[in-house]
Write a protein that holds these residues in place. Sequence first.
Motif, PDB file in Angstrom:
ATOM      1  N   TRP A  85     -13.993   0.693   4.431  1.00  0.00           N
ATOM      2  CA  TRP A  85     -13.085  -0.248   3.765  1.00  0.00           C
ATOM      3  C   TRP A  85     -11.878  -0.599   4.623  1.00  0.00           C
ATOM      4  O   TRP A  85     -11.107  -1.489   4.292  1.00  0.00           O
ATOM      5  CB  TRP A  85     -12.596   0.340   2.429  1.00  0.00           C
ATOM      6  N   SER A 137      -6.574   3.151   4.339  1.00  0.00           N
ATOM      7  CA  SER A 137      -5.786   3.173   3.101  1.00  0.00           C
ATOM      8  C   SER A 137      -4.678   4.198   3.230  1.00  0.00           C
ATOM      9  O   SER A 137      -4.819   5.197   3.943  1.00  0.00           O
ATOM     10  CB  SER A 137      -6.678   3.486   1.896  1.00  0.00           C
ATOM     11  N   SER A 180      -1.706   6.424   0.951  1.00  0.00           N
ATOM     12  CA  SER A 180      -1.344   6.906  -0.382  1.00  0.00           C
ATOM     13  C   SER A 180      -0.079   6.211  -0.864  1.00  0.00           C
ATOM     14  O   SER A 180       0.907   6.094  -0.134  1.00  0.00           O
ATOM     15  CB  SER A 180      -1.112   8.412  -0.359  1.00  0.00           C
ATOM     16  N   HIS A 220      -4.969  -2.933  -8.177  1.00  0.00           N
ATOM     17  CA  HIS A 220      -3.510  -2.788  -8.143  1.00  0.00           C
ATOM     18  C   HIS A 220      -2.879  -3.623  -9.257  1.00  0.00           C
ATOM     19  O   HIS A 220      -3.166  -4.817  -9.378  1.00  0.00           O
ATOM     20  CB  HIS A 220      -3.012  -3.239  -6.778  1.00  0.00           C
ATOM     21  N   LEU A 244      -8.100   1.628  -3.142  1.00  0.00           N
ATOM     22  CA  LEU A 244      -9.080   2.077  -2.154  1.00  0.00           C
ATOM     23  C   LEU A 244      -9.285   3.590  -2.172  1.00  0.00           C
ATOM     24  O   LEU A 244      -8.437   4.339  -2.655  1.00  0.00           O
ATOM     25  CB  LEU A 244      -8.612   1.634  -0.762  1.00  0.00           C
ATOM     26  N   ASP A 290       0.783  -1.748   3.746  1.00  0.00           N
ATOM     27  CA  ASP A 290      -0.396  -2.323   3.100  1.00  0.00           C
ATOM     28  C   ASP A 290      -1.636  -1.754   3.776  1.00  0.00           C
ATOM     29  O   ASP A 290      -1.595  -1.387   4.965  1.00  0.00           O
ATOM     30  CB  ASP A 290      -0.393  -3.844   3.245  1.00  0.00           C
ATOM     31  N   PRO A 291      -2.757  -1.733   3.058  1.00  0.00           N
ATOM     32  CA  PRO A 291      -4.005  -1.271   3.679  1.00  0.00           C
ATOM     33  C   PRO A 291      -4.355  -2.131   4.887  1.00  0.00           C
ATOM     34  O   PRO A 291      -4.013  -3.308   4.940  1.00  0.00           O
ATOM     35  CB  PRO A 291      -5.053  -1.441   2.576  1.00  0.00           C
TER      36      PRO A 291
END
Length: 174
Positions: free
Chosen positions: A90, A93, A95, A123, A131, A166-167
Amino acid sequence: MKAILPLLILVAATAQASDRIERGRYLVNTSGCADCHTPLKMGANGPEPDMARHLSGHPQGFTVTAPATPPGEPWMVLIAQTGTAYSGPWGVSFSANLTSDPDTGLGRWSESDFVQTIRTGRHLGRGRPVLPPMPIPVYNHMTDDDLKAVFAYLQTLPPTRNKVPDPLPPAGVR
């Protein structure tokens, strides 16, 4: 007697709110939330939770640039010594900050936003996907009352200003 009735109602409501917060504290402490959302620091006996940043998520300024896990590799890899960043198919990610900070945490979230995030895996219940490694398939089995209790407890945490990045998308994806 008329003057006592509102006071009794207030006392009962306060006790109920206190019970909800304590239930939330119990659930957070037994559901592994701190395992990912509290950064690790090096202690005298090795890595330990940094309780000065309890549940504040991936530390702001701790840069991680690792791409997603290559095909054929383990599906998920911890990529930050803080224990707060993961790489997989993905992307990367980080936390989230679960403290009550209004700008970088859950301080502006409503109870409904929180419940819908867990229920939908998105979200704020409508945005980007939450994620891995966040165990949405496990936590979305909690009752609404339990999720509301978790949220009530999280709102009592001191605000920690910590803007989590951000991811990052998977390698090769923009």
